[in-house]
Scaffold this motif. Structure first.
Motif, PDB file in Angstrom:
ATOM      1  N   LEU A   1     -27.887  89.992 -29.031  1.00 46.62           N
ATOM      2  CA  LEU A   1     -27.677  90.970 -27.961  1.00 46.62           C
ATOM      3  C   LEU A   1     -26.759  90.360 -26.915  1.00 46.62           C
ATOM      4  O   LEU A   1     -27.129  89.420 -26.207  1.00 46.62           O
ATOM      5  N   THR A  20     -24.728  90.336 -23.401  1.00 48.41           N
ATOM      6  CA  THR A  20     -25.101  90.882 -22.079  1.00 48.41           C
ATOM      7  C   THR A  20     -23.987  90.690 -21.054  1.00 48.41           C
ATOM      8  O   THR A  20     -24.264  90.509 -19.876  1.00 48.41           O
ATOM      9  N   TRP A  77     -24.301  93.090 -18.140  1.00 53.64           N
ATOM     10  CA  TRP A  77     -25.552  93.137 -17.367  1.00 53.64           C
ATOM     11  C   TRP A  77     -25.316  92.539 -15.980  1.00 53.64           C
ATOM     12  O   TRP A  77     -24.628  91.524 -15.827  1.00 53.64           O
ATOM     13  N   SER A 100     -31.090  97.851 -18.929  1.00 54.13           N
ATOM     14  CA  SER A 100     -31.131  96.573 -19.647  1.00 54.13           C
ATOM     15  C   SER A 100     -32.497  96.357 -20.281  1.00 54.13           C
ATOM     16  O   SER A 100     -32.601  95.875 -21.414  1.00 54.13           O
ATOM     17  N   LEU A 129     -33.342  95.752 -24.208  1.00 48.99           N
ATOM     18  CA  LEU A 129     -34.058  94.566 -24.663  1.00 48.99           C
ATOM     19  C   LEU A 129     -35.333  94.951 -25.404  1.00 48.99           C
ATOM     20  O   LEU A 129     -35.697  94.312 -26.399  1.00 48.99           O
ATOM     21  N   ILE A 181     -30.427  86.296 -27.384  1.00 48.00           N
ATOM     22  CA  ILE A 181     -29.788  86.903 -26.220  1.00 48.00           C
ATOM     23  C   ILE A 181     -28.643  86.002 -25.789  1.00 48.00           C
ATOM     24  O   ILE A 181     -28.841  84.815 -25.508  1.00 48.00           O
ATOM     25  N   ILE A 202     -31.667  88.720 -16.875  1.00 46.00           N
ATOM     26  CA  ILE A 202     -32.427  88.231 -18.030  1.00 46.00           C
ATOM     27  C   ILE A 202     -33.637  87.429 -17.563  1.00 46.00           C
ATOM     28  O   ILE A 202     -34.750  87.597 -18.071  1.00 46.00           O
ATOM     29  N   PHE A 235     -37.872  84.756 -27.302  1.00 42.29           N
ATOM     30  CA  PHE A 235     -36.425  84.906 -27.378  1.00 42.29           C
ATOM     31  C   PHE A 235     -35.705  83.568 -27.455  1.00 42.29           C
ATOM     32  O   PHE A 235     -36.215  82.536 -27.026  1.00 42.29           O
TER      33      PHE A 235
END
Length: 323
Positions: A18, A20, A23, A32, A36, A47, A62, A75
């Motif tokens: 993913l 970002t 973001w 977001s 997720l 991530i 995050i 993660f």
């Protein structure tokens, strides 16, 4: 989602990451969080972020989500340093002092004491590669990074960095994050052979051809897009190129034949290329991400893959060689 291990086996990741980069700059925390959640529910773990994404806003978001809504241990975090936060065009500073300072800032924003992958974001012509790699070694020895890699390095830069690490007996490079898609196969000339030679895994960024492979520009480009600075900088060269248009039409035909989304076709193709460990997908909405996640259950038939290979093929001539 199936898992793959970085070279060396120290880190296991989902075979789709993913991304970002938007973001903290575009969209809300709720958007977001929805992405997720969808990613995690599909079995996604990787991530990808960087200290410069949203001038740190991506890492901050995050960190907030993994400390309040999700569980950090579920993660794999990959971040980068080497570009100086600020307004574009960004400057490069891969000096050891700057890199390690940025790593500390990333860890604070991410609310963690380590990342699974830390990458140097760009080659710095003003700094000896040995100095840059000393920062990489320090990150590993201190336990603040489990694996290390490089980003946007060309073939000779990748090979030089990997060779220096080998000769010094230090942590090998696990990854090379580079642009790679049906519309951009340039890395096959030299980066892929270098990665193969040194056992480095490739993490493709922009695997959807900067959004063009979704087909959203196939019927024309709106005036508002043409006036957008972002479009002119990031998308236009692919969205207006005749060769790229031919590739997109083939992707759309394949998607209709297999009754899947165009992103699923494009991602499945790049996901299963040699040395690729995990394409990195960015999305504005959870709905867009859902189309990309269709790729997880898709294995391209050989005939479809051959058609995509043929329409997107690039010349590889002397002295370059295929692996």
């Amino acid at each position: 989602m199936e898992k793959r291990k970085f070279s060396g086996g120290a880190v296991e990741v989902s075979r789709l990451g993913l991304g970002t980069s938007t973001w903290g700059r575009r969209g809300s925390e709720d958007d977001s969080a929805a992405q997720l959640r969808l990613f995690a529910d599909a079995g996604g773990t990787l991530i990808e972020t960087a200290n410069v994404y949203g001038n740190g806003g991506s890492e901050t978001m995050i960190g907030e989500l993994l400390s309040t809504v999700f569980t950090r241990a579920d993660f794999v975090l990959a971040t980068k340093a080497g570009l100086v936060p600020g307004k574009p065009p960004l400057k490069t500073d891969a000096s050891a002092e700057r890199l390690l300072t940025e790593l500390e800032g990333s860890l604070r924003r991410l609310r963690t004491d380590h990342v699974e992958l830390w990458q140097v974001h760009a080659w710095d012509y003003a700094v000896p590669i040995e100095e840059t790699l000393r920062a990489v070694d320090t990150a590993i020895f201190s336990g603040k990074a489990i694996a290390v890699g490089v980003c946007n390095y060309c073939g000779w830069q990748t090979a030089e960095a990997a060779t220096v690490q080998q000769l010094r007996g230090q942590a090998p490079l696990a990854t090379a994050e580079v642009e790679y898609s049906l519309l951009q196969r340039g890395i096959e000339r030299e980066v892929v052979p270098a990665a193969h030679e040194f056992g480095i895994d490739i993490m493709p960024w922009a695997p959807l051809g900067r959004g063009v492979l979704t087909g959203k520009y196939a019927s024309g480009i709106r005036a508002a897009n043409r006036e957008s600075k972002f479009f002119r900088w990031y998308v236009e060269k692919y969205a207006t190129d005749e060769r790229c248009a031919t590739i997109v039409q083939e992707v759309l035909r394949c998607a209709r034949e297999l009754e899947v989304s165009p992103p699923a076709i494009a991602l499945s193709w790049v996901r299963d290329r040699p040395r690729v460990v995990a394409p990195l997908v960015g999305a504005r909405t959870a709905e867009q991400l859902a189309e990309s996640l269709e790729s997880e259950s898709l294995v391209l038939p050989g005939e479809i893959r051959q058609r995509l290979d043929a329409v997107s093929e690039i010349p590889i001539t002397y002295p370059e060689h295929r692996i």
